[in-house]
Design an enzyme around this catalytic site. Structure first.
Site: not given
Length: 157
Positions: A57, A101
């Protein structure tokens, strides 16, 4: 009979003294071993988060398999800023590695997605520092309220 008991007590006393001497010697000789194991364990549990990245991600910024060392204390110091890369153990994916993240929304903000962009409290977020031109940002919901004490995070891709 009394002599037998006395001899037995003396032998037990000698064994007890030998055991105590052995324990004392062990403690004197290896006093440094315990801190060598306990201090890193405490640091890893309470101060640092160490692990490998399990998800793509954040690619290409942080590739899968990268080893991450992050400071757990920065959250408590209020040092988390928008755009910062954070790592944490997610309850559903922590067995596979560390989740990494980017911080998008801060506590108390409204994060909205429309027209391929991210808006914070109605103002478009400039993501040009970490996303290539032309990348569209989408999310399952169009708007999120970030609760106090929480952050809204997303991957770069």
């Amino acid at each position: 009979m009394a002599m037998v008991e006395k001899e037995q007590e003396q032998q037990e006393s000698k064994v007890s003294r030998r055991i105590l001497q052995g324990l004392r010697m062990l403690l004197k000789t290896y006093w440094f071993i315990l801190p060598c194991f306990i201090i890193p364990l405490l640091l890893a549990k309470f101060v640092f988060l160490i692990g490998s990245v399990a998800s793509p991600s954040m690619e290409p910024t942080v590739p899968v398999g990268a080893i991450v060392l992050s400071n757990r204390m920065s959250v408590y110091d209020g040092e988390v800023e928008r755009g910062a890369i954070v790592s944490f153990n997610h309850p559903e994916t922590s067995i596979y590695g560390v989740t990494v993240k980017r911080v998008i929304g801060l506590p108390g903000e409204t994060v909205t997605f429309y027209d391929g962009g991210v808006y914070i409290n109605g103002e478009r977020l400039d993501e040009s520092a970490y996303l290539p031109e032309g990348v569209m940002t989408v999310a399952p919901k169009s708007s999120y309220e970030v609760p106090e004490g929480r952050y809204f995070v997303m991957g770069d891709n």
